[in-house]
Enzyme design. Sequence first.
Site, PDB file in Angstrom:
ATOM      1  CE  LYS A 221       7.536   7.030   0.512  1.00  0.00           C
ATOM      2  NZ  LYS A 221       6.522   6.676  -0.481  1.00  0.00           N
TER       3      LYS A 221
ATOM      4  CD  GLN B 294       5.870   5.206  -3.834  1.00  0.00           C
ATOM      5  OE1 GLN B 294       6.047   5.150  -2.614  1.00  0.00           O
ATOM      6  NE2 GLN B 294       5.799   6.360  -4.480  1.00  0.00           N
TER       7      GLN B 294
ATOM      8  CG  ASP C 205       0.605   6.671   1.757  1.00  0.00           C
ATOM      9  OD1 ASP C 205       1.383   7.632   1.881  1.00  0.00           O
ATOM     10  OD2 ASP C 205       0.829   5.694   1.013  1.00  0.00           O
TER      11      ASP C 205
HETATM   12  N1  GUN Z   1       3.273   8.396  -4.890  1.00  0.00           N
HETATM   13  C1  GUN Z   1       3.567   9.729  -4.877  1.00  0.00           C
HETATM   14  N2  GUN Z   1       3.409  10.223  -3.639  1.00  0.00           N
HETATM   15  C2  GUN Z   1       3.024   9.190  -2.853  1.00  0.00           C
HETATM   16  C3  GUN Z   1       2.721   9.090  -1.467  1.00  0.00           C
HETATM   17  O1  GUN Z   1       2.746  10.048  -0.695  1.00  0.00           O
HETATM   18  N3  GUN Z   1       2.379   7.845  -1.028  1.00  0.00           N
HETATM   19  C4  GUN Z   1       2.310   6.781  -1.859  1.00  0.00           C
HETATM   20  N4  GUN Z   1       1.938   5.616  -1.338  1.00  0.00           N
HETATM   21  N5  GUN Z   1       2.582   6.841  -3.147  1.00  0.00           N
HETATM   22  C5  GUN Z   1       2.937   8.056  -3.632  1.00  0.00           C
END
Ligand code: GUN
Length: 295
Positions: A53, A97, A120
């Site tokens: 990211k 996350q 998200d």
């Molecule tokens: N963990 C697995 N996929 C995601 C996601 O799309 N966003 C976040 N914040 N955590 C994750």
Amino acid sequence: MSASLIDGKKVAATIREEVASGVQQLREQGITPGLATVLLGDDPGSRSYVGMKKKACEDLGINSFAEEHPADMPEADLLALVARLNEDPAVHGILVQLPLPGHIDEQKVLLAIDPIKDVDGFHPDNVGRLMVGQPRFSPCTPAGIVELLQRSDNPPSGKHVVVVGRSNIVGKPVAMLLMQKNDRANATVTVAHSRTENLPDVVRSADIVIAAIGSPRFIKAEWLKPGAVVIDVGSNRVEDATRERGWRMVGDVDFEAALEVASAITPVPGGVGPMTITMLMVNTLQAARMIHGIH
Ligand code: GUN
């Protein structure tokens, strides 16, 4: 028959060019979009996602603020950090996350994020907006799946989509997105899961299968209707002694066998994966525009 591959890397690259040009336009007005990522602990998978990211932000001219903290960070401290990021004018998007360590109430943390910075799309406000057909941010993986279907010329309109998996991150929101009343959706959606009876028969009724179970090669080729389109969301590490690192990534679908039955399929890696991070960049650009009243 041999299925065509839906190339997520290529689609993602096209969308990233679009985002880069949007970012450039904002920067010319003195606004640099900023994304804050919050990572607790040192799970290798989560660390690798957060790293990707960060790199995507750098490539596109988006500021990235990486918050990394120990797994035993108290919940109150994490909530205070989120509150600070909510107030920070340089931060337009906030991503915590998941999964979080067990002592932290995930819903409480998601609820603390300002919904306008919730790139998200996990805040209940944004989940509710999606449900009533007024999405603000669509969750990244589901939004990426919609783009993949659209841009690979496999529109879901009128088709029977079977989603296997009912998570808040993928299964439920992708079902919600694909049943929306618009040209990119209009699908007939079934959500199947670990308690579904006769799962192979349910999958066999699908024109489009979205596999999001998190179990390596769980969906068998015999379960697919000939000509089905298969979107494999799985990213499972399996042991592989022939690789130097000792593992390789496989999806939730028995890929090699499915190639002979499906009409189109996403590979793992290189299918859905690159789309998720790309849609996060799309949402971050959108957040910066919204916060500054630019539409
Ligand atoms: N963990 C697995 N996929 C995601 C996601 O799309 N966003 C976040 N914040 N955590 C994750």
